[in-house]
Scaffold this motif. Structure first.
Motif, PDB file in Angstrom:
ATOM      1  N   THR A 134       0.841  -1.194   0.000  1.00 21.15           N
ATOM      2  CA  THR A 134       0.000   0.000   0.000  1.00 21.15           C
ATOM      3  C   THR A 134       0.875   1.242   0.000  1.00 21.15           C
ATOM      4  O   THR A 134       2.056   1.182   0.338  1.00 21.15           O
ATOM      5  N   ASP A 135       0.280   2.371  -0.360  1.00 22.58           N
ATOM      6  CA  ASP A 135       1.002   3.642  -0.338  1.00 22.58           C
ATOM      7  C   ASP A 135       1.020   4.266   1.043  1.00 22.58           C
ATOM      8  O   ASP A 135       1.941   5.008   1.374  1.00 22.58           O
ATOM      9  N   THR A 136      -0.020   3.998   1.836  1.00 30.44           N
ATOM     10  CA  THR A 136      -0.151   4.655   3.141  1.00 30.44           C
ATOM     11  C   THR A 136      -0.496   3.639   4.229  1.00 30.44           C
ATOM     12  O   THR A 136      -0.997   2.543   3.944  1.00 30.44           O
ATOM     13  N   ALA A 137      -0.253   4.055   5.464  1.00 34.70           N
ATOM     14  CA  ALA A 137      -0.610   3.220   6.616  1.00 34.70           C
ATOM     15  C   ALA A 137      -2.129   3.035   6.677  1.00 34.70           C
ATOM     16  O   ALA A 137      -2.610   1.947   6.996  1.00 34.70           O
TER      17      ALA A 137
ATOM     18  N   MET B  80      -1.318 -12.123   8.633  1.00 30.52           N
ATOM     19  CA  MET B  80       0.028 -12.472   9.105  1.00 30.52           C
ATOM     20  C   MET B  80       1.098 -11.771   8.264  1.00 30.52           C
ATOM     21  O   MET B  80       2.079 -11.249   8.795  1.00 30.52           O
ATOM     22  N   ALA B  81       0.917 -11.757   6.942  1.00 36.61           N
ATOM     23  CA  ALA B  81       1.916 -11.166   6.041  1.00 36.61           C
ATOM     24  C   ALA B  81       2.087  -9.668   6.257  1.00 36.61           C
ATOM     25  O   ALA B  81       3.175  -9.128   6.052  1.00 36.61           O
ATOM     26  N   THR B  82       1.016  -8.995   6.686  1.00 40.72           N
ATOM     27  CA  THR B  82       1.070  -7.542   6.850  1.00 40.72           C
ATOM     28  C   THR B  82       1.311  -7.126   8.302  1.00 40.72           C
ATOM     29  O   THR B  82       1.331  -5.938   8.611  1.00 40.72           O
ATOM     30  N   HIS B  83       1.492  -8.104   9.171  1.00 39.56           N
ATOM     31  CA  HIS B  83       1.800  -7.843  10.579  1.00 39.56           C
ATOM     32  C   HIS B  83       3.324  -7.889  10.707  1.00 39.56           C
ATOM     33  O   HIS B  83       3.960  -8.841  10.255  1.00 39.56           O
ATOM     34  N   HIS B  84       3.914  -6.867  11.291  1.00 36.15           N
ATOM     35  CA  HIS B  84       5.376  -6.793  11.385  1.00 36.15           C
ATOM     36  C   HIS B  84       5.937  -8.041  12.059  1.00 36.15           C
ATOM     37  O   HIS B  84       5.372  -8.536  13.041  1.00 36.15           O
TER      38      HIS B  84
ATOM     39  N   VAL C 253       4.635   0.737  10.667  1.00 36.54           N
ATOM     40  CA  VAL C 253       6.025   1.048  10.340  1.00 36.54           C
ATOM     41  C   VAL C 253       6.265   0.646   8.885  1.00 36.54           C
ATOM     42  O   VAL C 253       5.690  -0.325   8.393  1.00 36.54           O
ATOM     43  N   LYS C 254       7.107   1.438   8.213  1.00 33.45           N
ATOM     44  CA  LYS C 254       7.426   1.157   6.817  1.00 33.45           C
ATOM     45  C   LYS C 254       8.867   0.670   6.731  1.00 33.45           C
ATOM     46  O   LYS C 254       9.783   1.354   7.184  1.00 33.45           O
TER      47      LYS C 254
ATOM     48  N   GLN D 218       7.556  -0.918   2.308  1.00 30.11           N
ATOM     49  CA  GLN D 218       6.275  -1.591   2.554  1.00 30.11           C
ATOM     50  C   GLN D 218       5.807  -1.322   3.980  1.00 30.11           C
ATOM     51  O   GLN D 218       6.574  -1.416   4.930  1.00 30.11           O
ATOM     52  N   TRP D 219       4.508  -1.003   4.105  1.00 29.27           N
ATOM     53  CA  TRP D 219       3.911  -0.750   5.403  1.00 29.27           C
ATOM     54  C   TRP D 219       3.570  -2.059   6.109  1.00 29.27           C
ATOM     55  O   TRP D 219       3.136  -3.020   5.472  1.00 29.27           O
ATOM     56  N   PHE D 220       3.745  -2.074   7.447  1.00 33.43           N
ATOM     57  CA  PHE D 220       3.374  -3.214   8.278  1.00 33.43           C
ATOM     58  C   PHE D 220       2.655  -2.715   9.521  1.00 33.43           C
ATOM     59  O   PHE D 220       2.979  -1.654  10.057  1.00 33.43           O
ATOM     60  N   TYR D 221       1.704  -3.523   9.989  1.00 37.79           N
ATOM     61  CA  TYR D 221       1.032  -3.268  11.261  1.00 37.79           C
ATOM     62  C   TYR D 221       1.983  -3.686  12.370  1.00 37.79           C
ATOM     63  O   TYR D 221       2.491  -4.808  12.363  1.00 37.79           O
ATOM     64  N   LEU D 222       2.221  -2.782  13.320  1.00 43.76           N
ATOM     65  CA  LEU D 222       3.137  -3.063  14.417  1.00 43.76           C
ATOM     66  C   LEU D 222       2.381  -3.498  15.676  1.00 43.76           C
ATOM     67  O   LEU D 222       2.814  -4.386  16.390  1.00 43.76           O
TER      68      LEU D 222
END
Length: 128
Positions: free
Chosen positions: A25-28, A48-52, A115-116, A120-124
């Motif tokens: 994604t472009d943004t959080a 899971m893939a988008t979770h830091h 956090v990027k 790539q953005w990830f959910y922390l």
């Protein structure tokens, strides 16, 4: 039909794009919205893939998916986004996620930290 995340676009033109490109994604806020849609669809692999990796709840994946399937998702309400733009490396998104469970409407109110890394953005997790 509008996307699960509340945008005026269809799912196919909105969150499905991110579900197919592993969360690029472009943004959080876009990532947070796509993660909400993943909860609606009980897409544990995307969650899971988008979770830091430092906070990823891998052992809880089955329980998360089971719970996501057990509730009826109502809507997402984004209250505030701080930073989290294309030019940032961190950001927060405050939201309410409404759902129906055991005969009652409930809400998850959260200020999420993102956090990027490597563009790539990830959910922390929960923000302080």
């Amino acid at each position: 039909m509008n996307c699960h995340c509340g945008n005026d676009k269809t799912y196919k033109a909105c969150c499905e794009v991110f579900h197919r490109n592993n969360g690029k994604t472009d943004t959080a806020e876009q990532l947070m919205r796509s993660r909400y849609s993943a909860f609606v669809l009980a897409n544990g692999n995307y969650l899971m893939a988008t979770h830091h990796k430092s906070t990823r709840p891998t052992k809880e994946k089955k329980a998360i998916v089971k719970w996501a399937k057990s509730v009826q998702w109502i809507r997402l309400e984004v209250l505030e986004s701080t930073k989290g733009t294309q030019n940032d490396t961190e950001g927060t998104v405050t939201f309410n996620a409404y759902f129906f469970e055991n005969g009652n409407v409930d809400v998850i109110h959260e200020k999420s930290a993102f956090v990027k890394e490597n563009d790539q953005w990830f959910y922390l997790g929960l923000s302080e």
